[in-house]
Motif scaffolding. Structure first.
Motif, PDB file in Angstrom:
ATOM      1  N   GLY A 233       0.783  -1.231   0.000  1.00 31.84           N
ATOM      2  CA  GLY A 233       0.000   0.000   0.000  1.00 31.84           C
ATOM      3  C   GLY A 233       0.809   1.273   0.000  1.00 31.84           C
ATOM      4  O   GLY A 233       0.344   2.303   0.512  1.00 31.84           O
ATOM      5  N   ILE A 234       2.030   1.259  -0.544  1.00 33.95           N
ATOM      6  CA  ILE A 234       2.809   2.489  -0.680  1.00 33.95           C
ATOM      7  C   ILE A 234       2.334   3.208  -1.930  1.00 33.95           C
ATOM      8  O   ILE A 234       2.635   2.801  -3.053  1.00 33.95           O
ATOM      9  CB  ILE A 234       4.314   2.195  -0.754  1.00 33.95           C
ATOM     10  CG1 ILE A 234       4.793   1.501   0.522  1.00 33.95           C
ATOM     11  CG2 ILE A 234       5.099   3.489  -0.974  1.00 33.95           C
ATOM     12  CD1 ILE A 234       6.267   1.145   0.522  1.00 33.95           C
ATOM     13  N   HIS A 235       1.542   4.259  -1.746  1.00 30.97           N
ATOM     14  CA  HIS A 235       0.997   4.947  -2.916  1.00 30.97           C
ATOM     15  C   HIS A 235       0.682   6.394  -2.584  1.00 30.97           C
ATOM     16  O   HIS A 235       0.676   6.811  -1.423  1.00 30.97           O
ATOM     17  CB  HIS A 235      -0.247   4.217  -3.439  1.00 30.97           C
ATOM     18  CG  HIS A 235      -1.460   4.384  -2.578  1.00 30.97           C
ATOM     19  ND1 HIS A 235      -2.524   5.171  -2.922  1.00 30.97           N
ATOM     20  CD2 HIS A 235      -1.763   3.858  -1.369  1.00 30.97           C
ATOM     21  CE1 HIS A 235      -3.447   5.119  -1.980  1.00 30.97           C
ATOM     22  NE2 HIS A 235      -3.005   4.323  -1.026  1.00 30.97           N
ATOM     23  N   VAL A 241      -5.226  11.373  -9.695  1.00 32.26           N
ATOM     24  CA  VAL A 241      -3.927  10.741  -9.960  1.00 32.26           C
ATOM     25  C   VAL A 241      -3.659   9.713  -8.865  1.00 32.26           C
ATOM     26  O   VAL A 241      -3.720  10.029  -7.675  1.00 32.26           O
ATOM     27  CB  VAL A 241      -2.793  11.780  -9.996  1.00 32.26           C
ATOM     28  CG1 VAL A 241      -1.447  11.094 -10.215  1.00 32.26           C
ATOM     29  CG2 VAL A 241      -3.053  12.816 -11.081  1.00 32.26           C
ATOM     30  N   ASP A 242      -3.359   8.474  -9.257  1.00 32.58           N
ATOM     31  CA  ASP A 242      -3.080   7.408  -8.294  1.00 32.58           C
ATOM     32  C   ASP A 242      -1.772   6.730  -8.703  1.00 32.58           C
ATOM     33  O   ASP A 242      -1.687   6.105  -9.757  1.00 32.58           O
ATOM     34  CB  ASP A 242      -4.219   6.386  -8.278  1.00 32.58           C
ATOM     35  CG  ASP A 242      -4.079   5.369  -7.146  1.00 32.58           C
ATOM     36  OD1 ASP A 242      -3.055   5.406  -6.438  1.00 32.58           O
ATOM     37  OD2 ASP A 242      -4.986   4.538  -6.977  1.00 32.58           O
ATOM     38  N   VAL A 243      -0.742   6.897  -7.877  1.00 33.58           N
ATOM     39  CA  VAL A 243       0.584   6.343  -8.153  1.00 33.58           C
ATOM     40  C   VAL A 243       0.915   5.320  -7.076  1.00 33.58           C
ATOM     41  O   VAL A 243       0.797   5.617  -5.880  1.00 33.58           O
ATOM     42  CB  VAL A 243       1.664   7.445  -8.173  1.00 33.58           C
ATOM     43  CG1 VAL A 243       3.036   6.833  -8.429  1.00 33.58           C
ATOM     44  CG2 VAL A 243       1.343   8.493  -9.222  1.00 33.58           C
ATOM     45  N   LYS A 244       1.361   4.135  -7.476  1.00 32.58           N
ATOM     46  CA  LYS A 244       1.752   3.087  -6.531  1.00 32.58           C
ATOM     47  C   LYS A 244       3.190   2.661  -6.799  1.00 32.58           C
ATOM     48  O   LYS A 244       3.596   2.522  -7.954  1.00 32.58           O
ATOM     49  CB  LYS A 244       0.828   1.871  -6.654  1.00 32.58           C
ATOM     50  CG  LYS A 244      -0.599   2.097  -6.192  1.00 32.58           C
ATOM     51  CD  LYS A 244      -1.393   0.806  -6.278  1.00 32.58           C
ATOM     52  CE  LYS A 244      -2.794   0.969  -5.682  1.00 32.58           C
ATOM     53  NZ  LYS A 244      -3.616   1.904  -6.461  1.00 32.58           N
ATOM     54  N   LEU A 245       3.951   2.460  -5.741  1.00 32.51           N
ATOM     55  CA  LEU A 245       5.273   1.845  -5.836  1.00 32.51           C
ATOM     56  C   LEU A 245       5.080   0.335  -5.792  1.00 32.51           C
ATOM     57  O   LEU A 245       4.520  -0.189  -4.831  1.00 32.51           O
ATOM     58  CB  LEU A 245       6.164   2.303  -4.683  1.00 32.51           C
ATOM     59  CG  LEU A 245       7.555   1.662  -4.616  1.00 32.51           C
ATOM     60  CD1 LEU A 245       8.397   2.063  -5.813  1.00 32.51           C
ATOM     61  CD2 LEU A 245       8.256   2.057  -3.306  1.00 32.51           C
ATOM     62  N   PHE A 259       6.785   1.560 -10.742  1.00 30.47           N
ATOM     63  CA  PHE A 259       5.525   2.171 -10.342  1.00 30.47           C
ATOM     64  C   PHE A 259       4.387   1.721 -11.255  1.00 30.47           C
ATOM     65  O   PHE A 259       4.605   1.237 -12.371  1.00 30.47           O
ATOM     66  CB  PHE A 259       5.613   3.704 -10.424  1.00 30.47           C
ATOM     67  CG  PHE A 259       6.675   4.311  -9.571  1.00 30.47           C
ATOM     68  CD1 PHE A 259       6.395   4.765  -8.299  1.00 30.47           C
ATOM     69  CD2 PHE A 259       7.978   4.442 -10.044  1.00 30.47           C
ATOM     70  CE1 PHE A 259       7.383   5.334  -7.506  1.00 30.47           C
ATOM     71  CE2 PHE A 259       8.966   5.003  -9.264  1.00 30.47           C
ATOM     72  CZ  PHE A 259       8.667   5.449  -7.989  1.00 30.47           C
ATOM     73  N   SER A 260       3.167   1.934 -10.777  1.00 31.04           N
ATOM     74  CA  SER A 260       1.993   1.917 -11.634  1.00 31.04           C
ATOM     75  C   SER A 260       1.299   3.269 -11.470  1.00 31.04           C
ATOM     76  O   SER A 260       1.251   3.824 -10.367  1.00 31.04           O
ATOM     77  CB  SER A 260       1.036   0.776 -11.264  1.00 31.04           C
ATOM     78  OG  SER A 260       0.446   0.983  -9.999  1.00 31.04           O
TER      79      SER A 260
END
Length: 363
Positions: A233-235, A241-245, A259-260
């Motif tokens: 859940g690092i995002h 805008v939704d960025v996830k590691l 990332f996504s």
């Protein structure tokens, strides 16, 4: 731009945009990433448009061409020549690279492959160019990369190419050639044929010097370890805008962050009638106050031509994090573009702005 972005979290951003001069090359780079949403299967590989390059390396120590090895124009570590460049992520490369020192000469231009590194995430080759001709301010070696072990799986996509180049003197130039392995095989050993057929001046892409500089190279992979963040859940999420590691891979020479990105362009831009494109940049710092240069693979970017659930998978390559750092902060910077004057060129809608930072524990 990177140094400016570092101040965004502490400043009130003025939305009155003032034009800033940038090179045609930089304009094409932005346009390429944003406009990928407008053309399916758009994989620009020509240097004049995408401005990126192939790479590969490593053979035995230059015994095949001993007379040329003595002509090496620049003595020392070529990687270190670029330590003032914003894309310099090569602090440890000289400790892990394979010495090569082989020169090929064609049409009065000598190209020397000096060192190379393959760590499974990237292939990097250091080289020099020497010529009595004026090759321009930013000449690079352009050519085709063929690797038997890749079995054409990187032929059309799954990779990206990058470069750094510098004019050292009136007749000497240095370059780094970075081939990013985005999606595909990463064998323990690769045998490469790098056929350079053109010296291209990035400051004026119409200024080219044809020739034949062919190198046969072998590289062994460096060790690596990968940490999966997909379920942690690092995002960062704000304004559509939704960025996830998703993961982090560390090798003896580099750190790669994956990332996504999902972007609702209409929500992010508050615009429902005109075409919009969104690119996300990143700032990487640690708890000691160090900031890190990055090589940014942007993947597809985002535009209103995509479906709403479109996902882009960018990644950042940076140097190893400081050994005393206990955490890293990753701040996404949102850039929103629109088309200008109906001619297909792009301009910023408003000032780039940061969204919530992501914190990554290193210990």
């Amino acid at each position: 731009m990177k140094k400016l972005y570092q101040q965004f979290n502490d400043l009130n951003i003025d939305t009155d945009i003032q034009p800033v001069d940038v090179s045609d090359f930089e304009k094409e780079k932005v346009k390429r990433a944003v406009m990928k949403g407008r053309k399916k299967n758009y994989f620009p590989k020509s240097i004049s448009v995408a401005a990126a390059f192939l790479v590969a390396s490593s053979i035995t120590l230059g015994l095949a061409f001993p007379t040329f090895a003595a002509k090496l124009p620049i003595v020392g570590n070529v990687f270190e020549l670029f330590n003032d460049d914003e894309k310099y992520v090569f602090e440890k490369y000289d400790l892990q690279s394979t010495d090569i020192g082989v020169t090929k000469e064609s049409n009065g231009i000598s190209v020397t492959v000096t060192n190379a590194v393959y760590d499974g995430e990237n292939i990097a080759i250091a080289y020099t160019i020497e010529s009595e001709k004026d090759l321009g301010e930013r000449p690079v070696l352009d050519g085709k990369l063929n690797t038997v072990e890749f079995q054409d799986l990187y032929k059309d996509n799954g990779y990206d190419q990058n470069y750094i180049t510098k004019k050292v003197s009136d007749h000497e130039y240095a370059g780094l050639f970075v081939y990013q392995l985005i999606k595909g095989p990463k064998p323990d050993e690769i045998n490469v044929t790098w056929d350079g057929d053109n010296i291209l001046n990035l400051a004026n892409v119409e200024n080219t010097f044809p020739g034949d500089w062919s190198f046969q190279l072998t590289l062994n992979i460096l060790e690596s370890k990968t940490q999966d963040f997909f379920q942690t859940g690092i995002h960062s999420e704000a304004n559509g805008v939704d960025v996830k590691l998703t993961k982090m891979t560390e090798t003896p020479v580099s750190t790669t962050l994956y990332f996504s990105e999902i972007v609702d362009e209409r929500l992010a831009t508050l615009e429902d009638s005109e075409w919009r494109g969104v690119l996300i940049d990143y700032i990487v710092t640690d708890n000691l106050g160090n900031d890190y240069n990055i090589i940014h693979y942007e993947n597809t970017g985002h535009s209103t031509d995509f479906k709403q659930d479109h996902v882009s998978y960018p990644r950042l390559t940076t140097s190893l994090f400081h050994e005393d750092a206990t955490s890293v902060t990753i701040t996404p910077i949102v850039n929103i573009y629109k088309t200008k004057n109906g001619d297909g060129s792009l301009e910023l809608v408003k000032a780039p702005y940061p969204i919530e930072s992501m914190q990554v524990d290193l210990k």
